[in-house]
Design a protein around this motif. Structure first.
Motif, PDB file in Angstrom:
ATOM      1  N   ARG A  69      17.542  30.515  35.764  1.00  0.00           N
ATOM      2  CA  ARG A  69      18.347  31.399  34.906  1.00  0.00           C
ATOM      3  C   ARG A  69      17.822  32.834  34.925  1.00  0.00           C
ATOM      4  O   ARG A  69      18.594  33.786  34.929  1.00  0.00           O
ATOM      5  CB  ARG A  69      18.411  30.851  33.483  1.00  0.00           C
ATOM      6  N   ARG A  70      16.514  32.974  34.942  1.00  0.00           N
ATOM      7  CA  ARG A  70      15.928  34.317  35.018  1.00  0.00           C
ATOM      8  C   ARG A  70      16.264  34.971  36.345  1.00  0.00           C
ATOM      9  O   ARG A  70      16.571  36.170  36.400  1.00  0.00           O
ATOM     10  CB  ARG A  70      14.422  34.246  34.799  1.00  0.00           C
ATOM     11  N   GLN A  71      16.216  34.199  37.419  1.00  0.00           N
ATOM     12  CA  GLN A  71      16.545  34.727  38.743  1.00  0.00           C
ATOM     13  C   GLN A  71      18.005  35.163  38.797  1.00  0.00           C
ATOM     14  O   GLN A  71      18.320  36.240  39.290  1.00  0.00           O
ATOM     15  CB  GLN A  71      16.256  33.682  39.821  1.00  0.00           C
ATOM     16  N   VAL A  72      18.900  34.338  38.293  1.00  0.00           N
ATOM     17  CA  VAL A  72      20.325  34.680  38.271  1.00  0.00           C
ATOM     18  C   VAL A  72      20.524  35.967  37.478  1.00  0.00           C
ATOM     19  O   VAL A  72      21.252  36.868  37.904  1.00  0.00           O
ATOM     20  CB  VAL A  72      21.173  33.524  37.695  1.00  0.00           C
ATOM     21  N   CYS A  73      19.874  36.082  36.347  1.00  0.00           N
ATOM     22  CA  CYS A  73      19.968  37.285  35.518  1.00  0.00           C
ATOM     23  C   CYS A  73      19.543  38.524  36.309  1.00  0.00           C
ATOM     24  O   CYS A  73      20.252  39.527  36.344  1.00  0.00           O
ATOM     25  CB  CYS A  73      19.105  37.104  34.270  1.00  0.00           C
ATOM     26  N   GLU A  74      18.386  38.451  36.952  1.00  0.00           N
ATOM     27  CA  GLU A  74      17.885  39.595  37.732  1.00  0.00           C
ATOM     28  C   GLU A  74      18.831  39.933  38.883  1.00  0.00           C
ATOM     29  O   GLU A  74      19.094  41.112  39.154  1.00  0.00           O
ATOM     30  CB  GLU A  74      16.475  39.315  38.272  1.00  0.00           C
ATOM     31  N   CYS A  75      19.334  38.907  39.549  1.00  0.00           N
ATOM     32  CA  CYS A  75      20.263  39.134  40.661  1.00  0.00           C
ATOM     33  C   CYS A  75      21.548  39.802  40.189  1.00  0.00           C
ATOM     34  O   CYS A  75      22.061  40.719  40.843  1.00  0.00           O
ATOM     35  CB  CYS A  75      20.589  37.817  41.358  1.00  0.00           C
ATOM     36  N   LEU A  76      22.077  39.329  39.063  1.00  0.00           N
ATOM     37  CA  LEU A  76      23.302  39.916  38.534  1.00  0.00           C
ATOM     38  C   LEU A  76      23.098  41.363  38.114  1.00  0.00           C
ATOM     39  O   LEU A  76      23.946  42.229  38.370  1.00  0.00           O
ATOM     40  CB  LEU A  76      23.828  39.087  37.354  1.00  0.00           C
ATOM     41  N   LYS A  77      21.973  41.645  37.488  1.00  0.00           N
ATOM     42  CA  LYS A  77      21.686  43.029  37.089  1.00  0.00           C
ATOM     43  C   LYS A  77      21.576  43.932  38.314  1.00  0.00           C
ATOM     44  O   LYS A  77      22.126  45.037  38.337  1.00  0.00           O
ATOM     45  CB  LYS A  77      20.397  43.093  36.266  1.00  0.00           C
ATOM     46  N   SER A  78      20.881  43.456  39.327  1.00  0.00           N
ATOM     47  CA  SER A  78      20.693  44.229  40.547  1.00  0.00           C
ATOM     48  C   SER A  78      22.026  44.463  41.263  1.00  0.00           C
ATOM     49  O   SER A  78      22.344  45.588  41.652  1.00  0.00           O
ATOM     50  CB  SER A  78      19.711  43.502  41.465  1.00  0.00           C
ATOM     51  N   ALA A  79      22.805  43.414  41.428  1.00  0.00           N
ATOM     52  CA  ALA A  79      24.099  43.538  42.101  1.00  0.00           C
ATOM     53  C   ALA A  79      25.052  44.411  41.297  1.00  0.00           C
ATOM     54  O   ALA A  79      25.794  45.218  41.862  1.00  0.00           O
ATOM     55  CB  ALA A  79      24.710  42.150  42.318  1.00  0.00           C
ATOM     56  N   GLY A  80      25.011  44.257  39.986  1.00  0.00           N
ATOM     57  CA  GLY A  80      25.899  45.042  39.130  1.00  0.00           C
ATOM     58  C   GLY A  80      25.676  46.534  39.233  1.00  0.00           C
ATOM     59  O   GLY A  80      26.618  47.328  39.142  1.00  0.00           O
ATOM     60  N   LYS A  81      24.445  46.930  39.458  1.00  0.00           N
ATOM     61  CA  LYS A  81      24.136  48.361  39.597  1.00  0.00           C
ATOM     62  C   LYS A  81      24.713  48.944  40.879  1.00  0.00           C
ATOM     63  O   LYS A  81      24.892  50.143  40.991  1.00  0.00           O
ATOM     64  CB  LYS A  81      22.628  48.573  39.530  1.00  0.00           C
ATOM     65  N   GLU A  82      24.999  48.097  41.853  1.00  0.00           N
ATOM     66  CA  GLU A  82      25.539  48.543  43.140  1.00  0.00           C
ATOM     67  C   GLU A  82      27.066  48.609  43.145  1.00  0.00           C
ATOM     68  O   GLU A  82      27.649  49.191  44.051  1.00  0.00           O
ATOM     69  CB  GLU A  82      25.081  47.600  44.258  1.00  0.00           C
ATOM     70  N   ILE A  83      27.702  48.005  42.145  1.00  0.00           N
ATOM     71  CA  ILE A  83      29.169  47.944  42.114  1.00  0.00           C
ATOM     72  C   ILE A  83      29.692  49.075  41.240  1.00  0.00           C
ATOM     73  O   ILE A  83      29.417  49.132  40.048  1.00  0.00           O
ATOM     74  CB  ILE A  83      29.650  46.577  41.588  1.00  0.00           C
ATOM     75  N   LYS A  84      30.443  49.960  41.844  1.00  0.00           N
ATOM     76  CA  LYS A  84      31.004  51.102  41.124  1.00  0.00           C
ATOM     77  C   LYS A  84      32.185  50.659  40.261  1.00  0.00           C
ATOM     78  O   LYS A  84      33.000  49.853  40.674  1.00  0.00           O
ATOM     79  CB  LYS A  84      31.494  52.174  42.115  1.00  0.00           C
TER      80      LYS A  84
END
Length: 119
Positions: A69-84
């Motif tokens: 769950r922590r990994q998914v959270c970090e991945c989503l935050k990281s990917a979200g910053k790349e999506i305009k």
């Protein structure tokens, strides 16, 4: 006899502790490819595609441990910053909209290290 039951209890606790994974088996590639179904909705709004909710539920099922769950959270935050153009309100409400209950908020300021899975 009581001593033997205490030893068995200790061994069971130890086995559970050893069996608990400390690292995630989920990759950010898996998270990104799973959630790709939702990007159009999260940037443009409109009708929620059923494939997006299938993805949300699938990711929730994959992430059954605290490290996952922590990994998914970090991945989503990281990917979200790349999506305009992500609409933060849609991102935050997506799990609930898809019928997935989480015990933590979804957003860029979520502290992923505070996420845990209740035992």
């Amino acid at each position: 006899m009581a001593f033997a039951s205490k030893i068995i209890t200790c061994l069971l606790v130890l086995a559970i502790y050893i069996a608990t994974p400390t690292e995630s088996l989920i990759t950010c590639g898996t998270v990104s490819s799973t959630m790709a179904q939702c990007i159009s909705y999260l940037t443009n709004g409109g009708p929620l595609p059923s494939s997006c909710c299938v993805a949300v539920k699938s990711l929730n099922q994959l992430a059954q441990t605290t490290p996952d769950r922590r990994q998914v959270c970090e991945c989503l935050k990281s990917a979200g910053k790349e999506i305009k153009g992500l609409k933060i309100d849609l991102v935050a409400s997506l799990p609930t909209t898809c019928g997935v209950s989480l015990s933590y908020p979804i957003g860029f300021d979520t502290n992923c290290d505070s996420i845990s899975v209740a035992v």
